[in-house]
Design a protein around this motif. Structure first.
Motif, PDB file in Angstrom:
ATOM      1  N   ASP A 585       0.997  -1.150  -0.328  1.00  0.00           N
ATOM      2  CA  ASP A 585      -0.107   0.041   0.209  1.00  0.00           C
ATOM      3  C   ASP A 585       0.549   1.246  -0.198  1.00  0.00           C
ATOM      4  OD1 ASP A 585      -2.768   0.673   0.101  1.00  0.00           O
ATOM      5  OD2 ASP A 585      -2.765   1.378   1.619  1.00  0.00           O
ATOM      6  N   GLY A 586       1.951   1.252  -0.562  1.00  0.00           N
ATOM      7  CA  GLY A 586       2.837   2.192  -1.027  1.00  0.00           C
ATOM      8  C   GLY A 586       2.114   3.061  -1.836  1.00  0.00           C
ATOM      9  N   ILE A 587       2.994   4.469  -2.064  1.00  0.00           N
ATOM     10  CA  ILE A 587       3.346   4.923  -3.289  1.00  0.00           C
ATOM     11  C   ILE A 587       3.787   4.049  -4.466  1.00  0.00           C
ATOM     12  CG2 ILE A 587       3.502   7.325  -4.633  1.00  0.00           C
ATOM     13  CD1 ILE A 587       0.758   6.753  -2.365  1.00  0.00           C
ATOM     14  N   ALA A 588       4.042   4.152  -5.117  1.00  0.00           N
ATOM     15  CA  ALA A 588       4.808   3.695  -6.236  1.00  0.00           C
ATOM     16  C   ALA A 588       4.463   4.253  -7.499  1.00  0.00           C
ATOM     17  CB  ALA A 588       4.409   2.416  -7.335  1.00  0.00           C
ATOM     18  N   ILE A 589       5.962   5.122  -8.393  1.00  0.00           N
ATOM     19  CA  ILE A 589       6.525   6.019  -9.495  1.00  0.00           C
ATOM     20  C   ILE A 589       6.849   4.872  -9.632  1.00  0.00           C
ATOM     21  CG2 ILE A 589       6.905   8.461 -10.462  1.00  0.00           C
ATOM     22  CD1 ILE A 589       6.263   9.229  -7.241  1.00  0.00           C
ATOM     23  N   GLY A 590       6.710   5.042 -10.931  1.00  0.00           N
ATOM     24  CA  GLY A 590       7.188   3.891 -12.064  1.00  0.00           C
ATOM     25  C   GLY A 590       8.277   5.381 -12.737  1.00  0.00           C
ATOM     26  N   VAL A 591       9.679   4.799 -12.815  1.00  0.00           N
ATOM     27  CA  VAL A 591      10.132   5.274 -13.575  1.00  0.00           C
ATOM     28  C   VAL A 591      10.462   5.166 -15.533  1.00  0.00           C
ATOM     29  CG1 VAL A 591      13.274   6.543 -13.862  1.00  0.00           C
ATOM     30  CG2 VAL A 591      11.604   5.972 -11.891  1.00  0.00           C
ATOM     31  N   ALA A 592       9.616   5.047 -15.870  1.00  0.00           N
ATOM     32  CA  ALA A 592      10.019   5.061 -17.563  1.00  0.00           C
ATOM     33  C   ALA A 592      11.133   5.183 -18.571  1.00  0.00           C
ATOM     34  CB  ALA A 592       8.912   5.175 -18.272  1.00  0.00           C
ATOM     35  N   SER A 593      12.585   5.173 -17.762  1.00  0.00           N
ATOM     36  CA  SER A 593      13.834   5.930 -18.474  1.00  0.00           C
ATOM     37  C   SER A 593      14.121   5.123 -19.732  1.00  0.00           C
ATOM     38  CB  SER A 593      15.206   6.242 -17.436  1.00  0.00           C
ATOM     39  OG  SER A 593      15.053   5.154 -17.451  1.00  0.00           O
ATOM     40  N   ASP A 594      14.192   5.846 -20.473  1.00  0.00           N
ATOM     41  CA  ASP A 594      15.528   5.786 -22.062  1.00  0.00           C
ATOM     42  C   ASP A 594      16.593   5.244 -21.294  1.00  0.00           C
ATOM     43  OD1 ASP A 594      16.784   5.728 -24.194  1.00  0.00           O
ATOM     44  OD2 ASP A 594      15.333   6.773 -24.903  1.00  0.00           O
ATOM     45  N   GLU A 595      17.194   4.541 -21.118  1.00  0.00           N
ATOM     46  CA  GLU A 595      18.870   4.177 -20.804  1.00  0.00           C
ATOM     47  C   GLU A 595      19.272   5.076 -21.470  1.00  0.00           C
ATOM     48  OE1 GLU A 595      19.476   1.127 -18.058  1.00  0.00           O
ATOM     49  OE2 GLU A 595      17.239   0.811 -18.502  1.00  0.00           O
ATOM     50  N   VAL A 596      19.329   5.204 -22.693  1.00  0.00           N
ATOM     51  CA  VAL A 596      20.150   5.606 -23.846  1.00  0.00           C
ATOM     52  C   VAL A 596      21.083   6.465 -23.881  1.00  0.00           C
ATOM     53  CG1 VAL A 596      21.258   5.193 -25.805  1.00  0.00           C
ATOM     54  CG2 VAL A 596      19.834   3.412 -25.232  1.00  0.00           C
ATOM     55  N   ARG A 597      19.930   7.697 -23.589  1.00  0.00           N
ATOM     56  CA  ARG A 597      19.907   9.304 -23.774  1.00  0.00           C
ATOM     57  C   ARG A 597      19.267   9.589 -22.814  1.00  0.00           C
ATOM     58  NH1 ARG A 597      15.280  11.506 -27.128  1.00  0.00           N
ATOM     59  NH2 ARG A 597      14.035  10.230 -26.045  1.00  0.00           N
ATOM     60  N   ARG A 598      19.498   8.638 -21.366  1.00  0.00           N
ATOM     61  CA  ARG A 598      19.108   9.004 -20.196  1.00  0.00           C
ATOM     62  C   ARG A 598      18.339  10.723 -19.581  1.00  0.00           C
ATOM     63  NH1 ARG A 598      23.857   8.871 -21.727  1.00  0.00           N
ATOM     64  NH2 ARG A 598      24.387  11.577 -21.825  1.00  0.00           N
ATOM     65  N   TYR A 599      16.785  10.725 -20.427  1.00  0.00           N
ATOM     66  CA  TYR A 599      16.191  11.268 -19.739  1.00  0.00           C
ATOM     67  C   TYR A 599      15.094  10.855 -21.327  1.00  0.00           C
ATOM     68  CZ  TYR A 599      17.401  14.189 -24.596  1.00  0.00           C
ATOM     69  OH  TYR A 599      17.547  14.681 -25.883  1.00  0.00           O
ATOM     70  N   ASP A 600      14.142  11.299 -21.184  1.00  0.00           N
ATOM     71  CA  ASP A 600      12.829  11.305 -21.664  1.00  0.00           C
ATOM     72  C   ASP A 600      12.364   9.764 -22.111  1.00  0.00           C
ATOM     73  OD1 ASP A 600      10.869  12.189 -23.189  1.00  0.00           O
ATOM     74  OD2 ASP A 600      12.301  12.828 -25.367  1.00  0.00           O
ATOM     75  N   LEU A 601      10.804   9.251 -22.657  1.00  0.00           N
ATOM     76  CA  LEU A 601      10.379   8.803 -21.734  1.00  0.00           C
ATOM     77  C   LEU A 601      10.610   6.943 -22.902  1.00  0.00           C
ATOM     78  CD1 LEU A 601       7.628   7.752 -19.306  1.00  0.00           C
ATOM     79  CD2 LEU A 601       5.999   7.675 -22.353  1.00  0.00           C
TER      80      LEU A 601
END
Length: 633
Positions: A585-601
């Motif tokens: 029952d915690g708050i879950a924040i998904g980090v949908a990271s583009d690991e190649v560019r290191r930013y954006d979705l």
């Protein structure tokens, strides 16, 4: 649904009597010998050879098997079989299950027991051999069946009415007379599952998939067409309003929609990491639903129970499986649900906090925000990108392990089949400990059978092969960082380290939890210069899944600090930490990271994280002010 609730339902099921009418079939499984047999002297043709064979009740017979696994007080079968070896085998198997077969009519003329023979050469299934496709029931057989249905409606708690085989009901008069019985015994639970005559029956509960439900709404759809969950709910409501009896709309991996006098309820599907075989899942569902309803369990709870039961059986390969009470209990303990599948699949449905890139997946969670005290981060892909591309390292390691000495010589079709399975497994297992992934690899090596038993490594052996290959990549990147050729920004997600510092300034206790070995996590966080920020400790795998998991870490944080769920926020790019956060029952924040560019979705990550239950999705940490506003209001 908690363990004690499931046990209570099982106790109630033990007291009910259930009858099954339907198309009783025998499923035959022939595992063929690829070397074949001798060349026939008479024909000059090389004979095929059966290496192993087994038989199990199919069609309505599989419903009976599933009922037997739940152990009701009594099971009775009503229907017709042929006077043949397959029919005799079916009766024998029913009796072994303790089923009353006295109301099973034997028709000697123009009727062969429905039998489906499935031939396998390894993983490849050959065309089936079918018996009974030209069957025609006589009026006398119909009359006897109707009389037997009357008797079970008088004496049993529920009747499952199953029709699967095309042409199995050959007389309209049979349907008319059955409807008269269902009207007469309107107080009894009659659960219908009919592929070809669904709209013709009255005064029955229904178990129907989303396509069948759409057809009941007179829509021109066919198997494979997409029906949204919103439409499935609407169509289910229309069917209930028309027939005034509950309907359970099964939507495959998307779960079950229930419509009854209490309204519409929805049970999400369950995510499973193993290879699946969905054949027979509907039989498990209708058995579990009817057993629960006969035992007085409300429809909504019956759907939850049935959802667990079907998740058990789809994991059983090369057989139409069943689900025992204990198997249902064990699965329910760790079940991970398939949340918001349509939002996950369609970025166009995304809604955002104004003036931000923070996607709100579950708006109800907004009211729980503002109480953040502790924050846990996953490492690889969430903060660090040192291990970016680990999947590309694991893939060839797994393929070579599965194919063994045949890696260089196996034909392209087999190679692609193995590659497909490996990629599916890597996708589903992202975020779990490497040692658990290697357990899955051991299972796949055994399953494909290219490597002899004495040459198969254990999970630690395969982990070493993978880790050695991965660390070559990681160490090379670390050397470039230490030499000044690359900077911390090249190996961390956009804004991640700065966001950690801001949380620290807010007095939040920070934790790092990774599926990577603890020694490596500590070293990499120290090299990149942010290890000191995690005063709640840095956690990693220690080679024993009984002593470390992200679940254990989250449980410990909540227990030791006596936290309410919303006081713990979890950031992660993998399903595991998101699922465990939701479970507690915690708050879950998904980090949908583009690991190649290191930013954006990264859209694939977004989909995976939403299905795992993420309340919010972010692409990176480039909007710290908006994130802080979300966490602290």
């Amino acid at each position: 649904m908690k363990e004690n609730q499931i046990k209570e339902i099982l106790k109630k099921i033990n007291k009910v009597k259930i009858a099954v009418y339907g198309d009783f079939c025998l499923d035959a499984y022939w595992l063929m010998d690829p070397e074949g047999s001798e060349v026939s002297v008479e024909t000059g043709l090389k004979a095929e050879a059966v290496q192993q064979h087994s038989y199990s009740p199919g069609g309505a017979g599989n419903i009976v098997s599933n009922l037997a696994a739940l152990k009701p007080a009594s099971i009775k079968v009503v229907g017709v079989i042929g006077n043949d070896i397959h029919g005799r085998e079916m009766i024998s198997q029913f009796r072994d299950l303790g089923v009353d077969t006295d109301s099973l009519t034997i028709q000697s003329e123009n009727f062969d027991t429905y039998t489906y023979t499935k031939k396998y050469y390894g993983e490849r299934e050959e065309p089936r051999i079918d018996f009974g496709l030209k069957n025609k029931r006589t009026p006398d057989t119909d009359a006897e069946i109707l009389q037997n249905i009357r008797e079970v409606l008088e004496n049993y708690d529920a009747l499952i009415f199953n029709q699967q085989v095309p042409g199995s009901i050959t007389n309209q008069s049979f349907i008319d007379e059955a409807n008269k019985l269902f009207e007469e015994f309107d107080n009894k639970i009659v659960m219908l599952d009919s592929r070809h005559f669904n709209s013709l029956f009255r005064n029955v509960y229904r178990k129907a998939n989303e396509i069948e439900t759409a057809i009941l709404n007179k829509l021109d759809v066919k198997p494979g067409d997409f029906i949204s969950l919103a439409d499935a709910r609407k169509y289910g409501a229309n069917v209930f309003n028309q027939y005034k009896k509950p309907i359970f709309v099964t939507c495959g991996a998307r779960g079950i929609i229930t419509v009854d006098s209490d309204g519409i309820s929805e049970v999400p599907g369950i995510q499973l990491l193993k290879r699946l075989d969905t054949v027979g899942a509907g039989d498990t569902t209708i058995s579990a639903l009817t057993s629960c309803l006969a035992a007085g369990v409300p429809a909504k709870e019956a759907a939850v129970f049935a959802n667990y039961a079907s998740a058990v059986t789809v994991q059983k390969l090369f057989t139409t499986g069943t689900a025992t009470g204990q198997e249902i209990i064990e699965l329910a303990k760790e079940a991970d649900f398939n949340h918001l599948p349509e939002l996950a699949a369609d970025i166009r449905q995304a809604e955002f906090i104004p003036n931000s890139e923070i996607e709100v997946c579950q708006p109800v969670t907004l009211s729980r925000m503002g109480k953040t005290k502790h924050v846990l981060f996953d490492h690889d892909g969430t903060i660090s990108t040192l291990r970016q591309g680990w999947e590309l390292v694991m893939e060839p390691v797994m393929i070579k392990a599965i194919l063994g000495n045949q890696y260089e010589t196996v034909d392209a079709g087999v190679y692609q089949e193995v590659q497909k399975r490996v990629l599916e497994f890597i996708d589903m297992s992202t975020g779990i400990q490497t040692i658990v992934q290697m357990e899955g690899l051991v299972s796949m090596v055994k399953e494909f059978g290219f490597v002899s038993e004495n040459e198969i490594l254990d999970k630690l052996g395969y982990k070493k092969l993978y880790n050695d290959a991965l660390m070559k990549l990681v160490n090379k990147r670390i050397e470039k960082y230490k030499s000044g050729q690359l900077s911390i920004e090249d190996f961390t997600l956009k804004g991640a380290v700065e966001f950690l510092k801001l949380l620290k300034e807010k007095g939040v206790k920070l934790y790092l939890a990774s599926g990577t070995d603890k020694e490596d996590v500590l070293n990499e966080a120290d090299v990149l210069g942010y290890a000191y920020l995690f005063d709640g400790e840095i956690h990693g795998a220690i080679g024993d899944i009984n002593k470390y998991s992200k679940k254990m870490v989250i449980d410990k944080i909540i227990t030791e600090h006596q936290l309410k769920g919303e006081e713990l926020v979890v950031f992660g790019d993998g399903p595991v930490e998101i699922k465990e956060s939701v479970r507690f029952d915690g708050i879950a924040i998904g980090v949908a990271s583009d690991e190649v560019r290191r930013y954006d979705l990264n859209l694939e990550k977004r989909s995976r994280l939403i299905r795992s239950g993420a309340h919010f999705i972010i692409p990176d940490f480039s909007q710290p002010e908006q994130l802080l506003n979300l966490l602290f209001k």
